[in-house]
Design a protein around this motif. Sequence first.
Motif, PDB file in Angstrom:
ATOM      1  N   ILE A   1      -0.528   8.197 -24.066  1.00 40.79           N
ATOM      2  CA  ILE A   1      -1.846   7.592 -23.899  1.00 40.79           C
ATOM      3  C   ILE A   1      -2.803   8.170 -24.931  1.00 40.79           C
ATOM      4  O   ILE A   1      -2.852   9.388 -25.136  1.00 40.79           O
ATOM      5  CB  ILE A   1      -2.399   7.851 -22.483  1.00 40.79           C
ATOM      6  N   THR A   2      -3.561   7.291 -25.568  1.00 40.80           N
ATOM      7  CA  THR A   2      -4.601   7.707 -26.508  1.00 40.80           C
ATOM      8  C   THR A   2      -5.945   7.199 -26.009  1.00 40.80           C
ATOM      9  O   THR A   2      -6.081   6.010 -25.693  1.00 40.80           O
ATOM     10  CB  THR A   2      -4.330   7.165 -27.913  1.00 40.80           C
ATOM     11  N   LEU A   3      -6.907   8.089 -25.912  1.00 41.41           N
ATOM     12  CA  LEU A   3      -8.272   7.731 -25.506  1.00 41.41           C
ATOM     13  C   LEU A   3      -9.197   8.062 -26.668  1.00 41.41           C
ATOM     14  O   LEU A   3      -9.395   9.231 -27.008  1.00 41.41           O
ATOM     15  CB  LEU A   3      -8.673   8.498 -24.246  1.00 41.41           C
ATOM     16  N   LYS A   4      -9.749   7.006 -27.283  1.00 41.47           N
ATOM     17  CA  LYS A   4     -10.555   7.165 -28.492  1.00 41.47           C
ATOM     18  C   LYS A   4     -11.989   6.749 -28.228  1.00 41.47           C
ATOM     19  O   LYS A   4     -12.250   5.679 -27.669  1.00 41.47           O
ATOM     20  CB  LYS A   4      -9.959   6.317 -29.625  1.00 41.47           C
ATOM     21  N   ILE A   5     -12.921   7.605 -28.630  1.00 41.83           N
ATOM     22  CA  ILE A   5     -14.333   7.273 -28.484  1.00 41.83           C
ATOM     23  C   ILE A   5     -14.684   6.191 -29.499  1.00 41.83           C
ATOM     24  O   ILE A   5     -14.529   6.391 -30.714  1.00 41.83           O
ATOM     25  CB  ILE A   5     -15.229   8.508 -28.700  1.00 41.83           C
ATOM     26  N   ASN A   6     -15.097   5.050 -28.998  1.00 44.23           N
ATOM     27  CA  ASN A   6     -15.421   3.922 -29.871  1.00 44.23           C
ATOM     28  C   ASN A   6     -16.538   4.311 -30.849  1.00 44.23           C
ATOM     29  O   ASN A   6     -17.486   5.008 -30.483  1.00 44.23           O
ATOM     30  CB  ASN A   6     -15.854   2.733 -29.012  1.00 44.23           C
ATOM     31  N   ARG A   7     -16.399   3.854 -32.094  1.00 39.77           N
ATOM     32  CA  ARG A   7     -17.402   4.192 -33.115  1.00 39.77           C
ATOM     33  C   ARG A   7     -18.781   3.648 -32.760  1.00 39.77           C
ATOM     34  O   ARG A   7     -19.799   4.129 -33.264  1.00 39.77           O
ATOM     35  CB  ARG A   7     -16.953   3.662 -34.481  1.00 39.77           C
ATOM     36  N   GLY A   8     -18.822   2.633 -31.914  1.00 43.01           N
ATOM     37  CA  GLY A   8     -20.104   2.075 -31.503  1.00 43.01           C
ATOM     38  C   GLY A   8     -20.679   2.728 -30.253  1.00 43.01           C
ATOM     39  O   GLY A   8     -21.743   2.313 -29.778  1.00 43.01           O
ATOM     40  N   SER A   9     -19.995   3.737 -29.710  1.00 45.55           N
ATOM     41  CA  SER A   9     -20.481   4.407 -28.503  1.00 45.55           C
ATOM     42  C   SER A   9     -21.758   5.183 -28.792  1.00 45.55           C
ATOM     43  O   SER A   9     -21.854   5.916 -29.788  1.00 45.55           O
ATOM     44  CB  SER A   9     -19.404   5.352 -27.957  1.00 45.55           C
TER      45      SER A   9
ATOM     46  N   ILE B   1     -14.964   3.786 -24.552  1.00 43.43           N
ATOM     47  CA  ILE B   1     -13.701   4.456 -24.861  1.00 43.43           C
ATOM     48  C   ILE B   1     -12.606   3.411 -24.993  1.00 43.43           C
ATOM     49  O   ILE B   1     -12.418   2.577 -24.091  1.00 43.43           O
ATOM     50  CB  ILE B   1     -13.325   5.480 -23.767  1.00 43.43           C
ATOM     51  N   ASP B   2     -11.880   3.453 -26.103  1.00 44.71           N
ATOM     52  CA  ASP B   2     -10.726   2.577 -26.298  1.00 44.71           C
ATOM     53  C   ASP B   2      -9.484   3.294 -25.800  1.00 44.71           C
ATOM     54  O   ASP B   2      -9.186   4.424 -26.219  1.00 44.71           O
ATOM     55  CB  ASP B   2     -10.563   2.214 -27.777  1.00 44.71           C
ATOM     56  N   ALA B   3      -8.739   2.635 -24.908  1.00 47.40           N
ATOM     57  CA  ALA B   3      -7.522   3.203 -24.355  1.00 47.40           C
ATOM     58  C   ALA B   3      -6.308   2.513 -24.965  1.00 47.40           C
ATOM     59  O   ALA B   3      -6.249   1.274 -25.020  1.00 47.40           O
ATOM     60  CB  ALA B   3      -7.504   3.055 -22.835  1.00 47.40           C
TER      61      ALA B   3
ATOM     62  N   THR C   1      -4.869  12.557 -27.409  1.00 51.87           N
ATOM     63  CA  THR C   1      -3.578  11.972 -27.038  1.00 51.87           C
ATOM     64  C   THR C   1      -2.999  12.784 -25.880  1.00 51.87           C
ATOM     65  O   THR C   1      -3.095  14.011 -25.855  1.00 51.87           O
ATOM     66  CB  THR C   1      -2.585  11.972 -28.205  1.00 51.87           C
ATOM     67  N   VAL C   2      -2.421  12.081 -24.934  1.00 49.54           N
ATOM     68  CA  VAL C   2      -1.909  12.706 -23.712  1.00 49.54           C
ATOM     69  C   VAL C   2      -0.525  12.162 -23.406  1.00 49.54           C
ATOM     70  O   VAL C   2      -0.279  10.955 -23.510  1.00 49.54           O
ATOM     71  CB  VAL C   2      -2.847  12.417 -22.522  1.00 49.54           C
TER      72      VAL C   2
END
Length: 363
Positions: free
Chosen positions: A268-276, A201-203, A299-300
């Motif tokens: 805050i943005t929490l993005k599921i990495n494309r490589g996850s 997860i990219d924060a 986004t929070v």
Amino acid sequence: MLGRTSLFKYRPPVCSLPIRRLSNHPSGAVKTLKKPPNSILFVKKRNDDVVASALRDVAAHVRETYPGVQLFHEQDSNLPIGVEPWSSSDARSRPIDLIITLGGDGTILHASSLFKTGVVPPVLSFSMGTLGFLLPFNIDTFPQALDEIFTGKSEILERMRIACTFHRQDGSEMGGSANTAWQVMNEVTLHRGRSPHLNIIDAYVDGQHLTEAVSDGLILSTPTGSTAYSLSCGGPIVHPSVHSLLLTPICPRSLSFRSLVLPGSSRITLKINRGSRAPAEVSMDGQEACILQPGEFITVEASPHPVPCIKRSADLFTSRRDAEKERTIMGEKGGGDDWVRDINSLLQFNATFKNKHLATERL
């Protein structure tokens, strides 16, 4: 940098009871109710006969002592006399001035979820459950507690909520039930669920990349939620009046990844990495929200609608002995702080180890 989208739209308030701020309070955070409530919504712990009996007693007391006040409860097959059924879809046509919860901390979280798209009415919470971080009142004191509310003596602590939106890979907001303007009181959790693989997860903080988290998941919590799931994962304890956000990893791969306290004004943005290799299941205050696939994100930020919780006054202790003890510890004014009592009584904060030898001799 991820583009900022409009998160909040105007919504009519669902609470008609005005709140007055006490300007002479040093922090400016303490408020009082300006006028007595005209409508009360009961939220109780389910499938508990003791709680159901207490609800009947409180409802009867309100009917006899404060005639004319409308009483509501969620749809139920066995409502007390004088209590009408109510649902969140009735918020506009039948506004609520006061919420009374009977149960544990979960009842307050449920009450918050009933008003997750707008203003939350003041919450008076009575302890009849398994935890008590949000429960300053003992059920035996309900006549005195209601008297303080109807005479304008009650003080309020506004507990922060966080608002969330879900986004597709291209940045557009998800529609339908996955994106219903969630506002939560404790925490938002992204976790790997039943997948055997770790999440990546990219924060981001205000659009700036903070870190790439390889872990079982991430928790983003409010100060109120700092004593819940975040605390179990090693997060700090934060006073509810501190406007902040807590980012806490769940079983991170890196031992140097520690919980962070961020400004409450942050986005805050929490993005599921494309490589996850694993998607992330999203839960909010214990409720399942959706599943985010690689490339999707949430986004929070702080909600403009906190939860106004009514505080216990110095006169409403569970016993005279407790009141005397509190005056000794806190001084003659004796008011104290519910949060200080909670972390000491419920968490046994910094409690010393007992001498087993001495304990055996006393038996």
